[in-house]
Design an enzyme around this catalytic site. Structure first.
Site, PDB file in Angstrom:
ATOM      1  N   GLU A 102       1.026  -1.345   0.066  1.00 12.93           N
ATOM      2  CA  GLU A 102      -0.007   0.166   0.136  1.00 12.93           C
ATOM      3  C   GLU A 102       0.925   1.286   0.118  1.00 12.93           C
ATOM      4  O   GLU A 102       0.419   2.159  -0.849  1.00 12.93           O
ATOM      5  CB  GLU A 102      -0.996  -0.028   1.129  1.00 12.93           C
ATOM      6  N   HIS A 127     -10.357  -5.319   9.473  1.00 10.44           N
ATOM      7  CA  HIS A 127     -10.926  -5.059   8.060  1.00 10.44           C
ATOM      8  C   HIS A 127     -12.183  -4.368   8.079  1.00 10.44           C
ATOM      9  O   HIS A 127     -13.001  -4.498   7.499  1.00 10.44           O
ATOM     10  CB  HIS A 127     -11.252  -6.407   7.456  1.00 10.44           C
TER      11      HIS A 127
END
Lengths: 328, 322
Positions: A61, A130
């Site tokens: 990321e 998440h």
């Protein structure tokens, strides 16, 4: 308007229109190509625009956002998908220290027209890493714009506006909304950043809700109406820049403010809205204390009954709204 | 390969750039000591050969990303000394209008995409600039400058890997000045820095960073490779900073002897000797390069001192691009 699209289809349509309209636009992210995106958002775009412009990345990321910053500095219009908004933590240096600050630090000599899309929020049983709602992190950083679309039309229109914008824009798409349907204007129906939507009008109570809480607030408002309480529901749509006027105007009319967010209470975004109202001319019109309904100050758990208990649900909004009106 | 020290024009250009960097930083050091400059800064005195030789191998249309020790990169890529000095003196006419200072100087017009206060922060950004060149179909090359300390940051690994897998036109230039602040690079890694790059499947080479010719040759090869579509390379240039990490450094982690040994390998003196030996520069030419650099820096200081201060009234409108 034309036939309904899902929220996910609306996002895809915006991406397709932006890719078709502007050579500088390209997509970057994990599994966005042949896989079609972890939530199916990018779908078949790789077949329509090719793997150079719908570019699969390794799981990295920080590198992905960094590369997007560099490409934006070099004149491109990258649109990054971060698979879960939780993973922006991996990329925080590039988001906060680079993208958000470059225009300012460089005295206006450069800008970073970067869009970062990220699925956000709980409700899928994906547990603590998440399921977070991190919008307040980004709204706190000068130089970033933060968008939370709640309808398919806004998902498309706000994304197109974000891609047009010369600044880094974080678009937080709620996972539970991806499969919801709604009318979407044909063609380039942009929704300007910094415009709130009044979703419903009522004279007794103002509810401001963000993200998936907008639909829960609307459901709650229906139930309140059946009980004789008329609520206004306002969806800010963009957290920064904020369109505060409709909120202040409504509070002046109703004298009661209920703020609803999924994120934990402490230092959450709606705390900013509460402070804003408290500092404004609307304060004198309040007939009741401002009330917040927020997620617990806890990580999101796995078990469905625990997860549901962590974030505001419709009955709690109904109760809080009813109390505000009946007790004050 | 061109002999930089044998070509009178190139030699004059190189020596002029090295002296401008040296004199600029000496002036900054003095202004700071006299209390006329505030904030912090990181001097690259002793490292002048790396940015000078690297940028000599680039075209004006190529770009660089830089570090918090970036005055040399900025000057070598073609920035104006007066606007740099104005920035450091917190003036409105500075490259960043007083908002960036030493650590954030950029000059997009000359291809400098920005200095960076975050170690390795510019590495993935360079990969992205390379990706932009690829997508636009230009033959531009981006050089990413970083120090030895950056090689242990995640951003370095992610940026180098992206450039490697996509064969992007990027050259990674490591200025190995041997200390990440006080941490010796030999203690910070079990491998050599070049081995790190090799692990990503890109060519790597280690050169004497105080030797202009060696740096120029290695970077020229790497740039040619990048420009022809063969992807990124890694060049490790071993050098040394004479001064401390920043203004607060007491130099407790290295010896006077070590610093002295490196001062004896002054890249400017070494180049002057090489160019004299090759007959490219006479003593008068060398004196002239030095004098011109002194004058250029002096007039930059004068211009910056006379410029208006950065204006707080402009701040509210500075955060977002229109």
């Amino acid at each position: 308007m034309r036939s309904d699209l899902t929220y996910a289809e609306a996002v895809r349509e915006a991406l397709a229109e932006a890719l078709a309209a502007d050579e500088r636009v390209f997509l970057l992210g994990e599994d966005i190509g042949v896989y079609g995106g972890a939530f199916g958002v990018t779908g078949d775009l790789v077949h329509r625009f090719g793997p150079e412009r719908v570019r699969d990345t390794p799981i990295a990321e920080l590198g992905i956002v960094g590369a997007a910053v560099g490409a934006a500095l070099a004149g491109m219009r990258p649109v990054v998908e971060i698979q879960f908004s939780d993973f922006t933590a991996q990329a925080m240096d590039q988001i906060v220290n680079q993208a958000a600050k470059i225009h300012f630090m460089l005295g206006g000599e450069a800008s970073v027209p970067l869009v970062l899309r990220a699925p956000t929020g709980s409700g899928t049983g994906a547990a603590a890493q998440h399921s977070q709602s991190l919008e307040a992190w980004f709204a706190h950083v000068p130089g970033l714009k933060v968008v939370m679309p709640t309808t398919p039309a806004d998902a498309k229109g706000l994304l197109l506006a974000a891609i047009d914008d010369p600044n880094p824009v974080i678009v937080l798409e709620h996972k539970l909304l991806y499969r919801t349907n709604g009318p979407v204007p044909a063609g380039a129906g942009r929704v300007p950043l910094g415009t709130a939507a009044v979703r419903r009008r009522g004279a007794d109570l103002t509810i401001v809700a963000t993200g998936v809480m907008v639909s829960r607030a609307l459901d709650a408002a229906d139930q309140l109406a059946a009980a004789g309480v008329a609520a206004t529901v306002i969806d800010p749509r963009t957290l920064t820049p904020l369109d505060a006027d409709p909120i202040l105007a409504s509070v002046i009319e109703t004298g009661r403010l209920l703020l609803v967010q999924e994120a934990p209470r402490t230092c959450g975004y709606v705390a900013e809205l509460a402070a804003l109202v408290a500092e404004s001319r609307a304060f004198g019109y309040l007939r009741a204390p401002i009330r917040r309904l927020c997620g617990l100050d806890a990580p999101i758990p796995y078990a469905p009954q625990l997860e549901t208990a962590c974030v505001p649900q419709v009955p709690e909004i109904v109760t809080a709204g009813g109390e505000l009106v009946k007790e004050w | 390969m061109t002999g930089v020290s044998a070509d009178p024009d190139l030699a004059r250009q190189v020596l002029g750039t090295m002296w401008r960097i040296r004199r600029f930083e000496e002036a900054v050091d003095e202004l700071f000591a006299r209390g006329l400059m505030h904030g912090t800064m990181h001097l690259s005195i002793g490292q002048e050969a790396v940015p000078t030789a690297t940028c000599l191998a680039l075209r004006p249309t190529d770009s660089i990303t830089s570090t918090h020790r970036g005055h040399g990169h900025c000057i070598a890529k073609g920035a104006a000394l007066d606007r740099m000095m104005a920035e450091l003196l917190a003036k409105r006419t500075g490259y960043c209008r007083g908002r960036g200072g030493s650590m954030h100087i950029a000059d997009v017009a000359t291809g400098n995409l920005g200095a960076n206060g975050i170690v390795a922060g510019g590495v993935p950004i360079a990969a992205g600039a390379g990706l932009a060149a690829r997508l636009r179909g230009t033959d531009q090359v981006t050089v990413s400058f970083f120090g030895d300390g950056a090689v242990n940051e995640g951003a370095w690994h992610e940026g180098v890997n992206l450039a490697a897998i996509w064969s992007l036109p990027v050259v990674f230039v490591c200025e190995n000045n041997q200390y990440g602040m006080s941490m010796p690079s030999t203690k910070a890694s079990r491998t050599t820095l070049a081995e790190r790059a090799s692990g990503y499947g890109i060519p790597s080479t280690t050169v004497d960073g105080n030797d202009v010719q060696q740096v120029y040759d290695a970077v020229t090869d790497a740039v040619a490779r990048a420009r022809s579509g063969d992807g990124p390379s890694f060049v490790e240039a071993v050098t040394y900073r004479w001064k401390g990490h920043s203004k607060s450094d007491k130099n407790l982690y290295r010896t006077r002897d070590e610093i002295e040994q490196w001062r004896e390998r002054d890249p400017i003196t070494l180049f002057e000797a090489a160019a004299s030996e090759m007959g490219a520069l006479a003593a008068a030419d060398i004196d002239q390069c030095r004098e011109q650099a002194r004058q250029a820096v002096r007039s930059a200081v004068q211009a910056a001192m006379a410029a208006p201060d950065a204006d707080p009234a402009e701040l509210a409108d500075a955060v977002y691009a229109k």
